[in-house]
Motif scaffolding. Sequence first.
Motif, PDB file in Angstrom:
ATOM      1  N   MET A   1      -0.328 -17.261  -1.287  1.00  0.00           N
ATOM      2  CA  MET A   1      -0.908 -17.294   0.034  1.00  0.00           C
ATOM      3  C   MET A   1      -1.630 -15.963   0.281  1.00  0.00           C
ATOM      4  SD  MET A   1       1.069 -17.205   3.722  1.00  0.00           S
ATOM      5  CE  MET A   1       2.251 -15.984   3.232  1.00  0.00           C
ATOM      6  N   ILE A   2      -2.837 -16.068   0.802  1.00  0.00           N
ATOM      7  CA  ILE A   2      -3.575 -14.870   1.175  1.00  0.00           C
ATOM      8  C   ILE A   2      -3.484 -14.725   2.690  1.00  0.00           C
ATOM      9  CG2 ILE A   2      -5.819 -13.752   1.198  1.00  0.00           C
ATOM     10  CD1 ILE A   2      -6.200 -14.689  -1.555  1.00  0.00           C
ATOM     11  N   ARG A   3      -3.088 -13.530   3.103  1.00  0.00           N
ATOM     12  CA  ARG A   3      -2.927 -13.263   4.531  1.00  0.00           C
ATOM     13  C   ARG A   3      -3.300 -11.812   4.802  1.00  0.00           C
ATOM     14  NH1 ARG A   3       1.287  -9.899   4.954  1.00  0.00           N
ATOM     15  NH2 ARG A   3       3.015 -10.065   3.485  1.00  0.00           N
ATOM     16  N   GLN A   4      -3.514 -11.528   6.071  1.00  0.00           N
ATOM     17  CA  GLN A   4      -3.813 -10.153   6.458  1.00  0.00           C
ATOM     18  C   GLN A   4      -2.545  -9.299   6.270  1.00  0.00           C
ATOM     19  OE1 GLN A   4      -6.120 -10.069   9.990  1.00  0.00           O
ATOM     20  NE2 GLN A   4      -7.130  -8.203   9.314  1.00  0.00           N
ATOM     21  N   ALA A   5      -2.742  -8.092   5.811  1.00  0.00           N
ATOM     22  CA  ALA A   5      -1.609  -7.193   5.565  1.00  0.00           C
ATOM     23  C   ALA A   5      -0.951  -6.778   6.873  1.00  0.00           C
ATOM     24  CB  ALA A   5      -2.081  -5.958   4.805  1.00  0.00           C
ATOM     25  N   ARG A   6       0.339  -6.517   6.771  1.00  0.00           N
ATOM     26  CA  ARG A   6       1.126  -6.014   7.895  1.00  0.00           C
ATOM     27  C   ARG A   6       1.609  -4.608   7.542  1.00  0.00           C
ATOM     28  NH1 ARG A   6       3.177 -11.740   7.593  1.00  0.00           N
ATOM     29  NH2 ARG A   6       4.760 -11.039   6.117  1.00  0.00           N
ATOM     30  N   PRO A   7       1.965  -3.799   8.536  1.00  0.00           N
ATOM     31  CA  PRO A   7       2.427  -2.431   8.249  1.00  0.00           C
ATOM     32  C   PRO A   7       3.576  -2.366   7.237  1.00  0.00           C
ATOM     33  CG  PRO A   7       2.019  -2.675  10.590  1.00  0.00           C
ATOM     34  CD  PRO A   7       1.867  -4.050   9.984  1.00  0.00           C
ATOM     35  N   GLU A   8       4.464  -3.336   7.294  1.00  0.00           N
ATOM     36  CA  GLU A   8       5.606  -3.310   6.375  1.00  0.00           C
ATOM     37  C   GLU A   8       5.222  -3.632   4.927  1.00  0.00           C
ATOM     38  OE1 GLU A   8       5.867  -7.312   8.667  1.00  0.00           O
ATOM     39  OE2 GLU A   8       5.347  -5.224   9.120  1.00  0.00           O
ATOM     40  N   ASP A   9       3.958  -4.012   4.688  1.00  0.00           N
ATOM     41  CA  ASP A   9       3.468  -4.294   3.332  1.00  0.00           C
ATOM     42  C   ASP A   9       3.004  -3.033   2.602  1.00  0.00           C
ATOM     43  OD1 ASP A   9       3.766  -7.074   3.775  1.00  0.00           O
ATOM     44  OD2 ASP A   9       1.728  -7.228   4.581  1.00  0.00           O
ATOM     45  N   THR A  10       2.919  -1.914   3.317  1.00  0.00           N
ATOM     46  CA  THR A  10       2.281  -0.720   2.761  1.00  0.00           C
ATOM     47  C   THR A  10       2.880  -0.272   1.433  1.00  0.00           C
ATOM     48  OG1 THR A  10       1.597   0.005   4.947  1.00  0.00           O
ATOM     49  CG2 THR A  10       1.627   1.680   3.222  1.00  0.00           C
ATOM     50  N   ASP A  11       4.198  -0.192   1.324  1.00  0.00           N
ATOM     51  CA  ASP A  11       4.811   0.272   0.068  1.00  0.00           C
ATOM     52  C   ASP A  11       4.467  -0.657  -1.089  1.00  0.00           C
ATOM     53  OD1 ASP A  11       5.913   2.513   1.256  1.00  0.00           O
ATOM     54  OD2 ASP A  11       7.906   1.627   1.493  1.00  0.00           O
ATOM     55  N   ALA A  12       4.518  -1.957  -0.861  1.00  0.00           N
ATOM     56  CA  ALA A  12       4.202  -2.921  -1.920  1.00  0.00           C
ATOM     57  C   ALA A  12       2.727  -2.826  -2.309  1.00  0.00           C
ATOM     58  CB  ALA A  12       4.544  -4.337  -1.465  1.00  0.00           C
ATOM     59  N   ILE A  13       1.846  -2.633  -1.340  1.00  0.00           N
ATOM     60  CA  ILE A  13       0.419  -2.486  -1.626  1.00  0.00           C
ATOM     61  C   ILE A  13       0.186  -1.234  -2.474  1.00  0.00           C
ATOM     62  CG2 ILE A  13      -1.835  -1.955  -0.580  1.00  0.00           C
ATOM     63  CD1 ILE A  13      -0.912  -3.772   1.805  1.00  0.00           C
ATOM     64  N   LEU A  14       0.843  -0.140  -2.108  1.00  0.00           N
ATOM     65  CA  LEU A  14       0.705   1.093  -2.889  1.00  0.00           C
ATOM     66  C   LEU A  14       1.230   0.916  -4.306  1.00  0.00           C
ATOM     67  CD1 LEU A  14       1.583   3.766  -0.210  1.00  0.00           C
ATOM     68  CD2 LEU A  14      -0.624   3.450  -1.347  1.00  0.00           C
ATOM     69  N   ASP A  15       2.310   0.166  -4.476  1.00  0.00           N
ATOM     70  CA  ASP A  15       2.836  -0.097  -5.824  1.00  0.00           C
ATOM     71  C   ASP A  15       1.807  -0.863  -6.656  1.00  0.00           C
ATOM     72  OD1 ASP A  15       5.233   1.174  -5.288  1.00  0.00           O
ATOM     73  OD2 ASP A  15       6.370  -0.690  -4.996  1.00  0.00           O
ATOM     74  N   VAL A  16       1.206  -1.897  -6.073  1.00  0.00           N
ATOM     75  CA  VAL A  16       0.178  -2.666  -6.781  1.00  0.00           C
ATOM     76  C   VAL A  16      -0.977  -1.748  -7.157  1.00  0.00           C
ATOM     77  CG1 VAL A  16      -1.575  -4.481  -6.531  1.00  0.00           C
ATOM     78  CG2 VAL A  16       0.762  -4.893  -5.724  1.00  0.00           C
ATOM     79  N   TRP A  17      -1.432  -0.956  -6.199  1.00  0.00           N
ATOM     80  CA  TRP A  17      -2.560  -0.053  -6.425  1.00  0.00           C
ATOM     81  C   TRP A  17      -2.273   0.924  -7.565  1.00  0.00           C
ATOM     82  CZ3 TRP A  17      -2.540   5.283  -5.762  1.00  0.00           C
ATOM     83  CH2 TRP A  17      -3.774   5.890  -5.961  1.00  0.00           C
ATOM     84  N   LEU A  18      -1.101   1.549  -7.535  1.00  0.00           N
ATOM     85  CA  LEU A  18      -0.781   2.555  -8.548  1.00  0.00           C
ATOM     86  C   LEU A  18      -0.655   1.927  -9.936  1.00  0.00           C
ATOM     87  CD1 LEU A  18      -0.175   5.480  -9.265  1.00  0.00           C
ATOM     88  CD2 LEU A  18       2.228   5.019  -8.760  1.00  0.00           C
ATOM     89  N   LEU A  19       0.097   0.839 -10.053  1.00  0.00           N
ATOM     90  CA  LEU A  19       0.271   0.186 -11.355  1.00  0.00           C
ATOM     91  C   LEU A  19      -1.063  -0.287 -11.931  1.00  0.00           C
ATOM     92  CD1 LEU A  19       3.488  -1.905 -10.623  1.00  0.00           C
ATOM     93  CD2 LEU A  19       3.303   0.033 -12.204  1.00  0.00           C
ATOM     94  N   ALA A  20      -1.873  -0.914 -11.093  1.00  0.00           N
ATOM     95  CA  ALA A  20      -3.159  -1.427 -11.562  1.00  0.00           C
ATOM     96  C   ALA A  20      -4.131  -0.286 -11.883  1.00  0.00           C
ATOM     97  CB  ALA A  20      -3.764  -2.376 -10.533  1.00  0.00           C
TER      98      ALA A  20
END
Length: 142
Positions: A1-20
């Motif tokens: 599912m694609i949805r708009q990010a929420r503040p509580e998603d920040t850590d997971a987004i940063l993990d994706v960004w760093l690994l990729a």
Amino acid sequence: MIRQARPEDTDAILDVWLLASLQAHDFVPAAYWWRQQEQMRARYLPSAEVWVCEREGEIQGFIALVGDYLAALFVRPDCQQNGIGKALMTTAKRLRRRLSLRVFSENDVAVHFYRQHGFAVTDESVDPCTGQPELCMGYQGH
């Protein structure tokens, strides 16, 4: 599912960004990406419109838009080749008629991906932070 990010998603987004980032940009010292995390958290993500791909309760990829600029499109390395990037790109194109982006010239996989999705090179430059050559690419919807 694609949805708009929420503040509580920040850590997971940063993990994706760093690994990729570490995987896709092995021509840039890893320490550079580690040092950029706080800038991403404090400055870049809050200034962008961020959408995530969540599957089974886990964020597997995201896009970040700043106006018509596609500032980021990243998919966790262990989730790549599953259509997540394509779904995120479709979302970006639905949200914007035109898009521009910058991609490191050496990131062949990403350059090919963007070309497949209708982007064309509009300019070439050098990233001031890494000294790496990059392509400026643009997309114009119908």
